[in-house]
Design a protein around this motif. Structure first.
Motif, PDB file in Angstrom:
ATOM      1  N   PHE A  67      85.668  82.815  39.872  1.00 49.48           N
ATOM      2  CA  PHE A  67      84.970  82.651  38.555  1.00 49.48           C
ATOM      3  C   PHE A  67      85.279  81.192  38.272  1.00 49.48           C
ATOM      4  O   PHE A  67      84.256  80.323  37.922  1.00 49.48           O
ATOM      5  CB  PHE A  67      85.209  83.466  37.455  1.00 49.48           C
ATOM      6  N   ALA A  68      86.293  80.822  38.432  1.00 49.96           N
ATOM      7  CA  ALA A  68      86.738  79.339  37.929  1.00 49.96           C
ATOM      8  C   ALA A  68      85.869  78.267  38.887  1.00 49.96           C
ATOM      9  O   ALA A  68      85.407  77.538  38.289  1.00 49.96           O
ATOM     10  CB  ALA A  68      88.233  79.181  38.144  1.00 49.96           C
TER      11      ALA A  68
ATOM     12  N   ARG B 227      78.622  79.774  31.669  1.00 48.20           N
ATOM     13  CA  ARG B 227      79.358  81.187  31.951  1.00 48.20           C
ATOM     14  C   ARG B 227      78.586  82.172  32.446  1.00 48.20           C
ATOM     15  O   ARG B 227      79.131  82.877  33.549  1.00 48.20           O
ATOM     16  CB  ARG B 227      80.052  81.467  30.689  1.00 48.20           C
TER      17      ARG B 227
ATOM     18  N   GLU C 198      79.429  84.082  36.199  1.00 45.37           N
ATOM     19  CA  GLU C 198      79.846  85.371  36.144  1.00 45.37           C
ATOM     20  C   GLU C 198      78.814  86.200  37.297  1.00 45.37           C
ATOM     21  O   GLU C 198      79.594  86.810  37.850  1.00 45.37           O
ATOM     22  CB  GLU C 198      79.781  86.171  34.829  1.00 45.37           C
TER      23      GLU C 198
ATOM     24  N   ALA D 105      80.265  84.982  40.445  1.00 42.67           N
ATOM     25  CA  ALA D 105      81.333  85.527  40.741  1.00 42.67           C
ATOM     26  C   ALA D 105      81.306  87.030  41.509  1.00 42.67           C
ATOM     27  O   ALA D 105      81.944  87.467  42.426  1.00 42.67           O
ATOM     28  CB  ALA D 105      82.385  85.494  39.619  1.00 42.67           C
ATOM     29  N   GLN D 106      80.400  87.915  40.752  1.00 41.97           N
ATOM     30  CA  GLN D 106      80.223  89.120  40.888  1.00 41.97           C
ATOM     31  C   GLN D 106      79.605  89.348  42.215  1.00 41.97           C
ATOM     32  O   GLN D 106      80.053  90.336  42.886  1.00 41.97           O
ATOM     33  CB  GLN D 106      79.381  89.803  39.775  1.00 41.97           C
TER      34      GLN D 106
ATOM     35  N   PRO E 291      88.927  77.848  33.711  1.00 36.14           N
ATOM     36  CA  PRO E 291      88.140  79.034  33.084  1.00 36.14           C
ATOM     37  C   PRO E 291      88.516  80.257  33.407  1.00 36.14           C
ATOM     38  O   PRO E 291      88.650  80.759  34.504  1.00 36.14           O
ATOM     39  CB  PRO E 291      86.797  78.498  33.426  1.00 36.14           C
TER      40      PRO E 291
ATOM     41  N   LEU F  47      83.761  90.936  33.211  1.00 38.19           N
ATOM     42  CA  LEU F  47      83.378  90.608  34.308  1.00 38.19           C
ATOM     43  C   LEU F  47      84.579  91.316  35.018  1.00 38.19           C
ATOM     44  O   LEU F  47      84.196  92.170  36.462  1.00 38.19           O
ATOM     45  CB  LEU F  47      83.552  89.132  34.531  1.00 38.19           C
TER      46      LEU F  47
ATOM     47  N   VAL G 175      83.543  93.915  38.447  1.00 38.19           N
ATOM     48  CA  VAL G 175      83.707  93.555  39.657  1.00 38.19           C
ATOM     49  C   VAL G 175      84.610  94.711  40.282  1.00 38.19           C
ATOM     50  O   VAL G 175      84.515  95.421  41.315  1.00 38.19           O
ATOM     51  CB  VAL G 175      84.542  92.329  39.963  1.00 38.19           C
TER      52      VAL G 175
ATOM     53  N   ASP H 297      82.532  97.682  40.866  1.00 39.97           N
ATOM     54  CA  ASP H 297      81.679  97.506  42.182  1.00 39.97           C
ATOM     55  C   ASP H 297      82.562  97.919  43.469  1.00 39.97           C
ATOM     56  O   ASP H 297      82.197  98.689  44.396  1.00 39.97           O
ATOM     57  CB  ASP H 297      81.328  96.106  42.494  1.00 39.97           C
TER      58      ASP H 297
END
Lengths: 192, 131
Positions: free
Chosen positions: A38-39, A48, A52, A55-56, B29, B35, B39, B42
């Motif tokens: 994510f970072a 953001r 997200e 990242a997912q 961040p 989230l 994840v 999933d």
């Protein structure tokens, strides 16, 4: 956030455990990899919601490839950095003007309010300047100077030579320095 | 720290830039709990699907008779074969006249015998020697 109770197990071994149906391995990999993924996405995209999604998606690709993962061919982290880099590139090419809507916030208890505000202002300025760089330069600078990776690993992630990485990071740094020159006083870098 | 000389007004110096990078590195961040949950969800779904795939019963091997039947063309072909078989048996038991006459002609049931002497002179010579 829960602690990684399998901290002494390597990423690759965790992936094998995951493929064998181990739920604890799934949790450990999530705690270990998702914040990193994510970072990286957030630093690249500055948005953001988009970060997200990336990242997912990147983590979903990891879950799906786990059963076919070939030990010793690549580090899990390098593979993930590459997936995130490609997903971010796709999004930036589709929507080149992504809004920068969320700058990393200072962590609680780490600095005084004034220092925290200054750090926030510096981060904000850095990410705004990064957003003005061409996508490949931005990628290389973030991986080298913020993620702290070595040039050979960045070369593998970006599928270019180490010389090309050096060239991209050097040009990126010069462009950043120019872009931030006018904000020297504001960022507290004017003392002689 | 020296953040740059007055001569260098058109760009930030390396030390200041490195400081900015260090600040950014220290303040990564953070992903939202939502989230992290998505994840993990999933991951567990992928594991469940994989487990369901491996738990599916193996396809049983076909019995011999079913393979033989398929080889002959299935049930419709079997029906034709059975009809032909029954017909054959019936004709064998109670042959119609036409079949009998044809069979007589074809197999020449009224046989004629012929005696063929392949070596007609041999018998005479034999007789002479015996004398």
């Amino acid at each position: 956030m829960a602690l990684d109770t399998m901290s002494d197990v390597s990423d690759e071994a965790l992936l094998v455990l995951f493929a064998n149906g181990d739920q604890a391995a799934a949790r450990a990999l999530n705690l270990r990899m998702t914040p990193r993924v994510f970072a990286q996405a957030m630093r690249m995209l500055g948005n953001r919601a988009e970060a997200e999604d990336v990242a997912q998606e990147a983590m979903m690709r990891l879950w799906k490839i786990a059963s076919q993962w070939r030990q010793g061919e690549a580090k899990v982290t390098t593979w993930l950095y590459r997936v995130v880099a490609n997903l971010c590139t796709d999004r930036l090419r589709r929507k080149p003007s992504l809004a920068i809507d969320a700058i990393p916030e200072p962590e609680d208890g780490q600095a005084s309010a004034a220092e925290g505000l200054q750090d926030q202002a510096r981060n904000s300025a850095l990410y705004q300047a990064l957003a003005t760089l061409p996508e490949r330069q931005r990628q290389a600078v973030i991986l080298r100077h913020i993620e702290g990776l070595g040039n050979p690993e960045i070369a593998e992630i970006m599928d270019i030579s180490t010389e090309a990485v050096e060239s991209l990071t050097a040009r990126g740094k010069r462009a950043l320095a120019k872009a931030l020159a006018g904000r020297r006083d504001e960022l507290g870098y004017s003392d002689g | 720290m020296n953040w740059g000389t007055p001569m260098d007004k058109h760009s930030l110096d390396d030390a200041a830039l490195d400081d900015l990078f260090a600040t950014a590195r220290a303040q990564a961040p953070q992903p939202s709990f939502d989230l992290m949950d998505r994840v993990l969800s999933d991951a567990l779904s992928v594991q469940e699907l994989a487990a369901a795939d491996t738990a599916e019963p193996q396809v049983k091997s076909e019995p011999f008779w079913r393979a033989a039947l398929a080889g002959l063309g299935g049930w419709p072909a079997m029906a034709g074969l059975a009809t032909a078989c029954v017909g054959g048996v019936w004709i064998g038991i109670n042959p119609p006249d036409l079949v009998s006459e044809s069979a007589t002609v074809f197999f020449a049931l009224e046989t004629d015998s012929y005696l063929v002497d392949a070596m007609p002179g041999f018998s005479a010579e034999f007789d002479l020697v015996e004398g």
